[in-house]
Design a protein around this motif. Structure first.
Motif, PDB file in Angstrom:
ATOM      1  N   UNK A 145       0.813  -1.204   0.000  1.00 30.76           N
ATOM      2  CA  UNK A 145       0.000   0.000   0.000  1.00 30.76           C
ATOM      3  C   UNK A 145       0.849   1.257   0.000  1.00 30.76           C
ATOM      4  N   UNK A 146       0.210   2.377  -0.280  1.00 30.58           N
ATOM      5  CA  UNK A 146       0.903   3.663  -0.315  1.00 30.58           C
ATOM      6  C   UNK A 146      -0.083   4.776  -0.028  1.00 30.58           C
ATOM      7  N   UNK A 147       0.465   5.964   0.231  1.00 30.87           N
ATOM      8  CA  UNK A 147      -0.389   7.124   0.467  1.00 30.87           C
ATOM      9  C   UNK A 147      -0.875   7.744  -0.822  1.00 30.87           C
ATOM     10  N   UNK A 148      -0.008   7.744  -1.842  1.00 32.35           N
ATOM     11  CA  UNK A 148      -0.419   8.365  -3.112  1.00 32.35           C
ATOM     12  C   UNK A 148       0.175   7.690  -4.343  1.00 32.35           C
ATOM     13  N   UNK A 149       1.286   6.950  -4.211  1.00 26.62           N
ATOM     14  CA  UNK A 149       1.898   6.309  -5.375  1.00 26.62           C
ATOM     15  C   UNK A 149       2.572   5.012  -4.954  1.00 26.62           C
ATOM     16  N   UNK A 150       2.291   3.927  -5.683  1.00 21.94           N
ATOM     17  CA  UNK A 150       2.841   2.621  -5.333  1.00 21.94           C
ATOM     18  C   UNK A 150       4.173   2.349  -6.032  1.00 21.94           C
ATOM     19  N   UNK A 151       5.076   3.292  -5.965  1.00 23.46           N
ATOM     20  CA  UNK A 151       6.379   3.104  -6.592  1.00 23.46           C
ATOM     21  C   UNK A 151       7.204   2.028  -5.882  1.00 23.46           C
ATOM     22  N   UNK A 152       6.909   1.779  -4.604  1.00 22.86           N
ATOM     23  CA  UNK A 152       7.620   0.729  -3.877  1.00 22.86           C
ATOM     24  C   UNK A 152       7.402  -0.635  -4.501  1.00 22.86           C
ATOM     25  N   UNK A 153       6.156  -0.920  -4.856  1.00 24.73           N
ATOM     26  CA  UNK A 153       5.826  -2.196  -5.502  1.00 24.73           C
ATOM     27  C   UNK A 153       6.553  -2.319  -6.832  1.00 24.73           C
ATOM     28  N   UNK A 154       6.548  -1.236  -7.602  1.00 24.11           N
ATOM     29  CA  UNK A 154       7.225  -1.249  -8.904  1.00 24.11           C
ATOM     30  C   UNK A 154       8.722  -1.494  -8.750  1.00 24.11           C
ATOM     31  N   UNK A 155       9.317  -0.897  -7.733  1.00 21.47           N
ATOM     32  CA  UNK A 155      10.750  -1.071  -7.504  1.00 21.47           C
ATOM     33  C   UNK A 155      11.095  -2.511  -7.144  1.00 21.47           C
ATOM     34  N   UNK A 156      10.257  -3.130  -6.330  1.00 29.30           N
ATOM     35  CA  UNK A 156      10.506  -4.518  -5.942  1.00 29.30           C
ATOM     36  C   UNK A 156      10.475  -5.427  -7.163  1.00 29.30           C
ATOM     37  N   UNK A 157       9.492  -5.235  -8.020  1.00 30.81           N
ATOM     38  CA  UNK A 157       9.399  -6.047  -9.235  1.00 30.81           C
ATOM     39  C   UNK A 157      10.674  -5.898 -10.069  1.00 30.81           C
ATOM     40  N   UNK A 158      11.115  -4.660 -10.244  1.00 29.26           N
ATOM     41  CA  UNK A 158      12.321  -4.415 -11.025  1.00 29.26           C
ATOM     42  C   UNK A 158      13.553  -5.057 -10.419  1.00 29.26           C
ATOM     43  N   UNK A 159      13.696  -4.934  -9.090  1.00 33.58           N
ATOM     44  CA  UNK A 159      14.866  -5.486  -8.418  1.00 33.58           C
ATOM     45  C   UNK A 159      14.875  -7.015  -8.472  1.00 33.58           C
ATOM     46  N   UNK A 160      13.710  -7.614  -8.277  1.00 32.91           N
ATOM     47  CA  UNK A 160      13.625  -9.073  -8.334  1.00 32.91           C
ATOM     48  C   UNK A 160      13.937  -9.585  -9.741  1.00 32.91           C
ATOM     49  N   UNK A 161      13.463  -8.863 -10.743  1.00 35.07           N
ATOM     50  CA  UNK A 161      13.778  -9.243 -12.124  1.00 35.07           C
ATOM     51  C   UNK A 161      15.283  -9.159 -12.386  1.00 35.07           C
ATOM     52  N   UNK A 162      15.927  -8.160 -11.821  1.00 32.15           N
ATOM     53  CA  UNK A 162      17.381  -8.021 -11.984  1.00 32.15           C
ATOM     54  C   UNK A 162      18.123  -9.230 -11.433  1.00 32.15           C
ATOM     55  N   UNK A 163      17.584  -9.829 -10.387  1.00 37.07           N
ATOM     56  CA  UNK A 163      18.217 -10.986  -9.766  1.00 37.07           C
ATOM     57  C   UNK A 163      17.731 -12.305 -10.361  1.00 37.07           C
ATOM     58  N   UNK A 164      17.005 -12.246 -11.469  1.00 37.09           N
ATOM     59  CA  UNK A 164      16.640 -13.460 -12.187  1.00 37.09           C
ATOM     60  C   UNK A 164      15.407 -14.176 -11.692  1.00 37.09           C
ATOM     61  N   UNK A 165      14.541 -13.475 -10.937  1.00 35.45           N
ATOM     62  CA  UNK A 165      13.293 -14.082 -10.485  1.00 35.45           C
ATOM     63  C   UNK A 165      12.193 -13.846 -11.518  1.00 35.45           C
ATOM     64  N   UNK A 166      11.102 -14.585 -11.389  1.00 31.04           N
ATOM     65  CA  UNK A 166      10.003 -14.524 -12.373  1.00 31.04           C
ATOM     66  C   UNK A 166       8.729 -13.995 -11.725  1.00 31.04           C
TER      67      UNK A 166
END
Length: 208
Positions: free
Chosen positions: A156-177
């Protein structure tokens, strides 16, 4: 220290080397294992140690569990984590709830090491994922534990869910699906709760 703790937090990046070493030493009668670095064993425990390493090499060390790793700011993400767990359970997997704010990175790494998949929940703090989630992902990622894992992200977020987007990007960088995400603004309502349940179930079913 559990034997698997050592394997997860130290040896995982060296799987190919471990495979060659285990194959060699399984041919020898061994009464003592005294490495320059790591755990020591004697007598029957030597066999147990080699068996753990063999499971590690064969990648059969994983069990029917799925880690739910979260960091919450005001309780909303923590509450949704419980619903995520119900979704995982409904698919026949045992959920392992880990609060990144209270659990050591080495324990998170160990649990991920044995897990079939992971769901990561984080509130958004100053347009970033929560610091302890960031740290846990980096720690496990550099150990190559995340590589190949199926994952889902929620938060969740107060106004923008950039945290969720960042996690997806970081996990993809480490080879997760990535299997899916679930996010919301302010409090999670019943619709979000249903989406969270389905995300937990979907991630669990994705590893069949």
């Amino acid at each position: 220290m559990r034997m698997e703790d050592y394997v997860a937090n130290i040896m995982n990046p060296f799987r190919a080397n471990v495979a060659k070493t285990v194959a060699f030493y399984q041919q020898l009668p061994i009464n003592f294992i005294f490495p320059a670095h790591g755990l020591c064993f004697k007598h029957d425990n030597c066999k147990v140690a080699l068996e753990v390493y063999q499971k590690f090499v064969d990648q059969t060390i994983k069990v029917k569990k799925i880690v739910i790793l979260f960091s919450s700011m005001y309780g909303s993400t923590a509450k949704v984590s419980q619903i995520i767990a119900q979704g995982v359970l409904s698919a026949g997997y045992e959920p392992v709830l880990l609060n990144a704010d209270t659990v050591e990175k080495a324990e998170i790494s160990y649990q991920l090491f044995k897990s079939k998949a992971v769901l990561i929940g984080s509130a958004t703090l100053n347009n970033q994922m929560m610091p302890n989630i960031d740290g846990a992902i980096n720690y496990a990622g550099t150990l190559r534990i995340i590589n190949g894992l199926k994952f889902g992200v929620y938060g969740g977020a107060g106004w923008s869910n950039t945290g969720v987007e960042q996690i997806v990007g970081r996990m993809n960088e480490f080879g997760a699906e990535n299997v899916g995400t679930c996010s919301w603004i302010l409090a999670a309502d019943e619709q979000i709760m249903q989406q969270a349940f389905e995300l937990g179930r979907k991630v669990a079913l994705s590893v069949e």
